[in-house]
Motif scaffolding. Structure first.
Motif, PDB file in Angstrom:
ATOM      1  N   ILE A 270      -6.307  14.523  -0.889  1.00  0.00           N
ATOM      2  CA  ILE A 270      -5.599  15.652  -1.512  1.00  0.00           C
ATOM      3  C   ILE A 270      -4.563  16.197  -0.523  1.00  0.00           C
ATOM      4  O   ILE A 270      -3.409  16.441  -0.885  1.00  0.00           O
ATOM      5  CB  ILE A 270      -6.589  16.753  -1.959  1.00  0.00           C
ATOM      6  CG1 ILE A 270      -7.616  16.154  -2.920  1.00  0.00           C
ATOM      7  CG2 ILE A 270      -5.847  17.919  -2.613  1.00  0.00           C
ATOM      8  CD1 ILE A 270      -8.771  17.061  -3.266  1.00  0.00           C
ATOM      9  N   ARG A 271      -4.978  16.355   0.726  1.00  0.00           N
ATOM     10  CA  ARG A 271      -4.035  16.857   1.735  1.00  0.00           C
ATOM     11  C   ARG A 271      -2.813  15.946   1.819  1.00  0.00           C
ATOM     12  O   ARG A 271      -1.676  16.409   1.802  1.00  0.00           O
ATOM     13  CB  ARG A 271      -4.741  16.950   3.098  1.00  0.00           C
ATOM     14  CG  ARG A 271      -3.814  17.447   4.175  1.00  0.00           C
ATOM     15  CD  ARG A 271      -4.501  17.844   5.485  1.00  0.00           C
ATOM     16  NE  ARG A 271      -5.825  17.344   5.709  1.00  0.00           N
ATOM     17  CZ  ARG A 271      -6.105  16.155   6.229  1.00  0.00           C
ATOM     18  NH1 ARG A 271      -5.133  15.315   6.550  1.00  0.00           N
ATOM     19  NH2 ARG A 271      -7.355  15.785   6.416  1.00  0.00           N
ATOM     20  N   GLU A 272      -3.063  14.626   1.857  1.00  0.00           N
ATOM     21  CA  GLU A 272      -1.942  13.687   1.996  1.00  0.00           C
ATOM     22  C   GLU A 272      -1.013  13.734   0.792  1.00  0.00           C
ATOM     23  O   GLU A 272       0.209  13.644   0.932  1.00  0.00           O
ATOM     24  CB  GLU A 272      -2.476  12.270   2.233  1.00  0.00           C
ATOM     25  CG  GLU A 272      -2.960  12.073   3.669  1.00  0.00           C
ATOM     26  CD  GLU A 272      -3.985  10.950   3.817  1.00  0.00           C
ATOM     27  OE1 GLU A 272      -4.053  10.078   2.910  1.00  0.00           O
ATOM     28  OE2 GLU A 272      -4.713  10.950   4.825  1.00  0.00           O
ATOM     29  N   ALA A 273      -1.569  13.880  -0.404  1.00  0.00           N
ATOM     30  CA  ALA A 273      -0.722  13.954  -1.610  1.00  0.00           C
ATOM     31  C   ALA A 273       0.183  15.179  -1.546  1.00  0.00           C
ATOM     32  O   ALA A 273       1.374  15.114  -1.886  1.00  0.00           O
ATOM     33  CB  ALA A 273      -1.597  13.999  -2.860  1.00  0.00           C
ATOM     34  N   VAL A 274      -0.376  16.286  -1.089  1.00  0.00           N
ATOM     35  CA  VAL A 274       0.414  17.521  -0.990  1.00  0.00           C
ATOM     36  C   VAL A 274       1.448  17.382   0.127  1.00  0.00           C
ATOM     37  O   VAL A 274       2.615  17.778  -0.026  1.00  0.00           O
ATOM     38  CB  VAL A 274      -0.519  18.735  -0.763  1.00  0.00           C
ATOM     39  CG1 VAL A 274       0.274  19.989  -0.425  1.00  0.00           C
ATOM     40  CG2 VAL A 274      -1.377  18.967  -2.004  1.00  0.00           C
ATOM     41  N   GLU A 275       1.030  16.784   1.234  1.00  0.00           N
ATOM     42  CA  GLU A 275       1.969  16.606   2.362  1.00  0.00           C
ATOM     43  C   GLU A 275       3.129  15.687   1.978  1.00  0.00           C
ATOM     44  O   GLU A 275       4.271  15.911   2.371  1.00  0.00           O
ATOM     45  CB  GLU A 275       1.221  16.060   3.593  1.00  0.00           C
ATOM     46  CG  GLU A 275       0.483  17.166   4.330  1.00  0.00           C
ATOM     47  CD  GLU A 275      -0.458  16.651   5.429  1.00  0.00           C
ATOM     48  OE1 GLU A 275      -1.077  17.493   6.088  1.00  0.00           O
ATOM     49  OE2 GLU A 275      -0.587  15.407   5.577  1.00  0.00           O
ATOM     50  N   ARG A 276       2.843  14.651   1.175  1.00  0.00           N
ATOM     51  CA  ARG A 276       3.913  13.749   0.714  1.00  0.00           C
ATOM     52  C   ARG A 276       4.933  14.523  -0.110  1.00  0.00           C
ATOM     53  O   ARG A 276       6.135  14.350   0.052  1.00  0.00           O
ATOM     54  CB  ARG A 276       3.323  12.611  -0.133  1.00  0.00           C
ATOM     55  CG  ARG A 276       2.928  11.386   0.661  1.00  0.00           C
ATOM     56  CD  ARG A 276       2.745  10.160  -0.239  1.00  0.00           C
ATOM     57  NE  ARG A 276       1.777  10.368  -1.310  1.00  0.00           N
ATOM     58  CZ  ARG A 276       0.445  10.264  -1.168  1.00  0.00           C
ATOM     59  NH1 ARG A 276      -0.076   9.960   0.005  1.00  0.00           N
ATOM     60  NH2 ARG A 276      -0.354  10.461  -2.209  1.00  0.00           N
ATOM     61  N   GLN A 277       4.426  15.410  -0.963  1.00  0.00           N
ATOM     62  CA  GLN A 277       5.347  16.207  -1.789  1.00  0.00           C
ATOM     63  C   GLN A 277       6.133  17.185  -0.914  1.00  0.00           C
ATOM     64  O   GLN A 277       7.353  17.316  -1.059  1.00  0.00           O
ATOM     65  CB  GLN A 277       4.567  16.946  -2.881  1.00  0.00           C
ATOM     66  CG  GLN A 277       5.454  17.716  -3.847  1.00  0.00           C
ATOM     67  CD  GLN A 277       6.455  16.827  -4.588  1.00  0.00           C
ATOM     68  OE1 GLN A 277       6.116  15.714  -5.003  1.00  0.00           O
ATOM     69  NE2 GLN A 277       7.693  17.303  -4.724  1.00  0.00           N
ATOM     70  N   LEU A 278       5.442  17.823   0.037  1.00  0.00           N
ATOM     71  CA  LEU A 278       6.124  18.759   0.954  1.00  0.00           C
ATOM     72  C   LEU A 278       7.234  18.045   1.727  1.00  0.00           C
ATOM     73  O   LEU A 278       8.318  18.591   1.918  1.00  0.00           O
ATOM     74  CB  LEU A 278       5.119  19.329   1.966  1.00  0.00           C
ATOM     75  CG  LEU A 278       4.321  20.564   1.568  1.00  0.00           C
ATOM     76  CD1 LEU A 278       3.300  20.875   2.654  1.00  0.00           C
ATOM     77  CD2 LEU A 278       5.236  21.768   1.353  1.00  0.00           C
ATOM     78  N   ALA A 279       6.955  16.802   2.113  1.00  0.00           N
ATOM     79  CA  ALA A 279       7.922  16.046   2.927  1.00  0.00           C
ATOM     80  C   ALA A 279       9.205  15.739   2.159  1.00  0.00           C
ATOM     81  O   ALA A 279      10.245  15.459   2.767  1.00  0.00           O
ATOM     82  CB  ALA A 279       7.276  14.753   3.430  1.00  0.00           C
ATOM     83  N   THR A 280       9.170  15.797   0.844  1.00  0.00           N
ATOM     84  CA  THR A 280      10.404  15.566   0.074  1.00  0.00           C
ATOM     85  C   THR A 280      11.344  16.764   0.182  1.00  0.00           C
ATOM     86  O   THR A 280      12.514  16.685  -0.199  1.00  0.00           O
ATOM     87  CB  THR A 280      10.110  15.340  -1.431  1.00  0.00           C
ATOM     88  OG1 THR A 280       9.594  16.562  -1.989  1.00  0.00           O
ATOM     89  CG2 THR A 280       9.131  14.212  -1.669  1.00  0.00           C
ATOM     90  N   GLY A 281      10.793  17.892   0.659  1.00  0.00           N
ATOM     91  CA  GLY A 281      11.598  19.109   0.727  1.00  0.00           C
ATOM     92  C   GLY A 281      11.573  19.913  -0.561  1.00  0.00           C
ATOM     93  O   GLY A 281      12.098  21.019  -0.617  1.00  0.00           O
ATOM     94  N   VAL A 282      10.950  19.349  -1.598  1.00  0.00           N
ATOM     95  CA  VAL A 282      10.934  20.026  -2.903  1.00  0.00           C
ATOM     96  C   VAL A 282       9.536  20.606  -3.151  1.00  0.00           C
ATOM     97  O   VAL A 282       8.604  19.877  -3.471  1.00  0.00           O
ATOM     98  CB  VAL A 282      11.318  19.060  -4.046  1.00  0.00           C
ATOM     99  CG1 VAL A 282      11.185  19.754  -5.406  1.00  0.00           C
ATOM    100  CG2 VAL A 282      12.729  18.550  -3.848  1.00  0.00           C
ATOM    101  N   VAL A 283       9.450  21.918  -2.981  1.00  0.00           N
ATOM    102  CA  VAL A 283       8.199  22.612  -3.286  1.00  0.00           C
ATOM    103  C   VAL A 283       8.235  23.097  -4.728  1.00  0.00           C
ATOM    104  O   VAL A 283       7.241  23.126  -5.431  1.00  0.00           O
ATOM    105  CB  VAL A 283       8.008  23.806  -2.323  1.00  0.00           C
ATOM    106  CG1 VAL A 283       6.830  24.690  -2.739  1.00  0.00           C
ATOM    107  CG2 VAL A 283       7.802  23.301  -0.910  1.00  0.00           C
ATOM    108  N   HIS A 284       9.439  23.446  -5.151  1.00  0.00           N
ATOM    109  CA  HIS A 284       9.584  24.067  -6.467  1.00  0.00           C
ATOM    110  C   HIS A 284      10.924  23.683  -7.087  1.00  0.00           C
ATOM    111  O   HIS A 284      11.938  23.600  -6.384  1.00  0.00           O
ATOM    112  CB  HIS A 284       9.517  25.593  -6.315  1.00  0.00           C
ATOM    113  CG  HIS A 284       9.863  26.311  -7.572  1.00  0.00           C
ATOM    114  ND1 HIS A 284       8.972  26.429  -8.620  1.00  0.00           N
ATOM    115  CD2 HIS A 284      11.004  26.923  -7.976  1.00  0.00           C
ATOM    116  CE1 HIS A 284       9.548  27.103  -9.599  1.00  0.00           C
ATOM    117  NE2 HIS A 284      10.781  27.406  -9.245  1.00  0.00           N
ATOM    118  N   THR A 285      10.898  23.449  -8.393  1.00  0.00           N
ATOM    119  CA  THR A 285      12.181  23.198  -9.062  1.00  0.00           C
ATOM    120  C   THR A 285      12.346  24.068 -10.302  1.00  0.00           C
ATOM    121  O   THR A 285      13.446  24.239 -10.802  1.00  0.00           O
ATOM    122  CB  THR A 285      12.279  21.731  -9.547  1.00  0.00           C
ATOM    123  OG1 THR A 285      11.301  21.518 -10.572  1.00  0.00           O
ATOM    124  CG2 THR A 285      12.089  20.748  -8.408  1.00  0.00           C
ATOM    125  N   SER A 286      11.245  24.605 -10.826  1.00  0.00           N
ATOM    126  CA  SER A 286      11.119  25.233 -12.148  1.00  0.00           C
ATOM    127  C   SER A 286      10.984  24.116 -13.172  1.00  0.00           C
ATOM    128  O   SER A 286      11.388  22.960 -12.926  1.00  0.00           O
ATOM    129  CB  SER A 286      12.289  26.159 -12.515  1.00  0.00           C
ATOM    130  OG  SER A 286      13.316  25.424 -13.166  1.00  0.00           O
TER     131      SER A 286
END
Ligand SMILES: Cc1ncc(COP(=O)(O)O)c(C=O)c1O
Length: 432
Positions: free
Chosen positions: A62-78
């Motif tokens: 779970i941590r790695e999945a979240v970290e992969r998303q964080l690494a894209t720079g996109v936390v939020h788009t709406s």
């Protein structure tokens, strides 16, 4: 240090937001099913942040999945933009829901999920009449409080809905408690017919019910009651909303959803808590025809955002790959059997109930059905002294609640069981 934090907490946060324990604790780290407080004391966690840390603490997948998303720079788009993680999770949930031609709407909390379910149901039926269950809890917005059958958890009488109340299936007290399971189902179905005829205008929008009542202290009706109710609902075209915020994802062991114990399929199902394993993720899934009944734009800025749905996908994949439903059944049975044989016969224990890894012990004054919240609290504190975090609940605050992560091992179940049994026996013995 914790004392200082407690004083600061009290100075700046509202008092109606309760803290557990006479000496509240700050949890500063966690791994698996164990957490450590600011004093360095370690606990086995049988409450998981209210059944929410469903996989446990510090799970690499779970941590790695979240970290992969964080690494894209996109936390939020709406949700004005396509969100791949959201679409993928919606596909999985739609497919798993058991609801044909399903659509999914993501929110941030169980309250909002129920609010959305009530919105689509009332719009679909063009009626604001709702059936709800006594002793229920569905959230803290006006509509969710309006269908909550527990005065302690309903902070306002303002209600956008017109609500009529059904029996909960309570076995300890109440009009139907002395009946056998079959008699109770028959009586509750007869009661539904009477409520429809006497307390509604007939064109009711929906019934909302928890398969096992969470805040209500894990009270649940006999299997099959929802089927009896649904037969009557179908005669009137009334929708059925299953609130699976606590019971979903295999926690009951015997089924993936709590509603499946009744042999029915809901029109709408709400989920929250465990699916994010701590990330804010919730939603409603329902038949397209019903879920599409929104005549205006309805939008949630954060609902199903890239981070929470990245977590949600990882949680669901982990849950399915490790067959945690089967684990909940196996390990839950150790706990349930152990509790029943060790404390089920005590005068102060009215009932050991629940399913899978959702188990409650209800405490009463010996030999009566009078609730004993003071004893419950002493057991609760004693369990913590013994190194185990549990929860409390029930209409009268007299139920000890256990809802550990579904990854709980047999060894941990036995360890927790020993602490619980000791806490109950010692406290009950001291009271006798
Ligand atoms: C069955 C049920 N429904 C809804 C809610 C509300 O969820 P939330 O606190 O995420 O708004 C809860 C929370 O405890 C719950 O147990």
């Amino acid at each position: 240090m914790t004392d200082d934090l407690l004083a600061r907490h009290r100075a700046v946060l509202p008092s109606w937001m309760p803290l557990y324990y006479a000496e509240p604790i700050e949890l500063v780290s966690g791994s698996g099913r164990r957490v450590t407080d600011a004093q360095g004391r370690s606990y086995l966690d049988f409450f998981g942040g209210v059944l929410t840390n469903m996989i446990g603490y510090d799970i690499p997948e779970i941590r790695e999945a979240v970290e992969r998303q964080l690494a894209t720079g996109v936390v939020h788009t709406s949700t004005l933009y396509l969100i791949r993680q959201q679409v993928e999770l919606a596909e999985k949930i739609a497919q798993r829901s058991g609801i044909p031609d399903a659509r999914v709407f993501f929110t941030n909390s169980g309250t909002e999920a129920n609010e959305a379910a009530l919105l689509v149901a009332t719009n679909h039926r063009r009626s604001h009449q709702i059936l709800a269950v006594r002793n229920s809890y569905h959230g803290r917005s006006y509509a969710a409080m309006g269908v909550t059958g527990n005065r302690n958890w309903s902070a306002s009488g303002l209600n956008p809905l017109q609500v009529a109340w059904l029996h909960s299936g309570d076995r300890v007290r109440g009009l139907l408690s002395r009946l056998s399971d079959d008699e109770q189902v028959d009586a509750a179905v007869e009661d539904l017919r009477e409520v429809l005829a006497t307390q509604t205008a007939g064109d009711v929008a929906a019934l909302i019910a928890e398969p096992i009542q969470g805040v209500g202290g894990f009270v649940h009706p006999p299997d099959g009651l929802f089927a009896g109710w649904k037969k009557v609902l179908d005669e009137h075209g009334i929708l059925f909303i299953a609130d699976e915020v606590q019971t979903g994802w295999g926690r009951t062991g015997e089924h993936f959803w709590g509603y499946q114990a009744h042999g029915v399929t809901p029109d709408l199902l709400t989920f929250a808590k465990g699916i994010g394993n701590g990330f804010a993720l919730a939603g409603v899934v329902g038949r397209a025809e019903v879920l599409e009944s929104v005549p205006a734009i309805s939008f949630s800025t954060f609902g199903g955002n890239p981070i929470s749905t990245a977590a949600g996908n990882a949680v669901l994949d982990y849950l399915l790959e490790h067959d945690l439903q089967a684990n909940a059944a196996r390990v839950g049975a150790i706990l349930a059997d152990g509790l029943r044989s060790a404390v089920g016969g005590l005068d102060c224990v009215a009932e050991v109930r629940g399913k899978g890894l959702m188990l409650g012990v209800e405490f009463v004054r010996p030999g009566t059905s009078e609730p004993d919240p003071a004893l419950t609290n002493r057991v609760f504190e004693a369990a913590r002294d013994g190194g185990l975090l549990a929860g409390k609940g029930g209409l009268y605050g007299n139920v000890l609640r256990m809802g550990p992560p579904l990854t709980l091992t047999e060894e941990e179940a036995r360890e927790g069981l020993a602490i619980l049994v000791d806490a109950i026996r010692t406290t009950a013995g001291a009271a006798a």
